[in-house]
Scaffold this active site. Sequence first.
Site: not given
Length: 422
Positions: A169, A309, A320, A341, A346, A405
């Site tokens: 991502c 994010h 975050e 998002k 996403h 990830f």
Amino acid sequence: MNRRVVITGIGVRAPGALGRRQLWDLLSNGRTATRRISFFDPTPFRSQVAGEVDFDAAAEGLSPREIRRMDRATQFAVVCAREAVADSGIALDPATSPRVGVSLGSAVAAATSLEEEYLVLSDSGRTWEVSPEHLSPYMFDHMVPSCMAAEVAWTVGAEGPVAMVSDGCTSGLDAVGHAAALIREGSVDVMVAGATDTPITPIVVACFDAIKATTTYNDDPAHASRPFDGTRNGFVLAEGAALFVLEDLAAARSRGAHIYAEVGGFATRCNAYHMTGLKSDGREMAEAIRVALDQAGRNPSDVDYVNAHGSGTKQNDRHETAAFKRSLGPHAYRTPVSSIKSMVGHSLGAIGSVEIATSLLAMEHHVVPPTANYEVVDPECDLDYVPNVAREQRTDTVLTVGSGFGGFQSAMVLTRPGRARS
């Protein structure tokens, strides 16, 4: 050589947005484009909502041969590349092509075509024995992600370095960061860079179902993505793409190009910890932010807006928030933070580039887009997340970040090039 790198062209396809103007209209008005999955029957799945793009390849100018040859994600990338080059007004011709490159990011590459071909070969999963006579002649292209970057290179006539970046991502940030580095070091003069992903397929949806990463707010798709909200319970899967034209600042100015922003700094780190888990202190993301700010010659107090994010999972948003506090110090509490998002979902590897596009448009319009669907305060997420309504604010320095990830944490600092570096 250490040339300054700027972005002069944007091409984007995202849920609810065919182009940068539609994207900005959607985001600045706080509208959501997430809905119940329509590409297939989602009833058997735990999460049944997504951010789908209303994309018509023929209407976008792709020929029947191109449509047959290219995976949906590749189609997105090619269309966005054409749009970005047109937006930049740059002349790409055979004389300059050896100094033009491509850097394309994707998390799941040709997932759409691979699943379609599997269904044909296996008779929809009813047989283990498959015959090559049913195999698509373009299966090689679908199996080898670099073919996606090659298609973009053919489209724009790039004969310089061509790279495929797949860091989950953070791919959309990392691909643009790589492109900027090539220009900065003098290897190329122009890069077409960004990312694309079209992961809304049964297999991908099932994979995220299995690890319970996606939301279960199936009865309210428009409000299912809730970054930083106390009721968040997972992200909304989406598709999309965004590509850019990057070039040397001096060259862009000499040709009178419209400059969206300078890529002031970029850094990426890995937590070397867990495939999907995140440490609560946000140390690795904070380190990426620190290095990116140093490269840009900016202090934490210079950051006017953080494009987060903000996936909407419990652990990401806590992680975050901690990273912003760690890297920006007290200024974190004075800085608007938002996650798009909440509105477009996403799109895995593509979202980092869509968020770069958003950051550029926020700088262009001096408006911070909101975090939609934010209603319930989470005590562990206690920053200014610009709830639900966009905010007018001068934005000369924007920090945009990604988390992926594998433990990847990336940060990019975009600055207004008229301002001298400290």
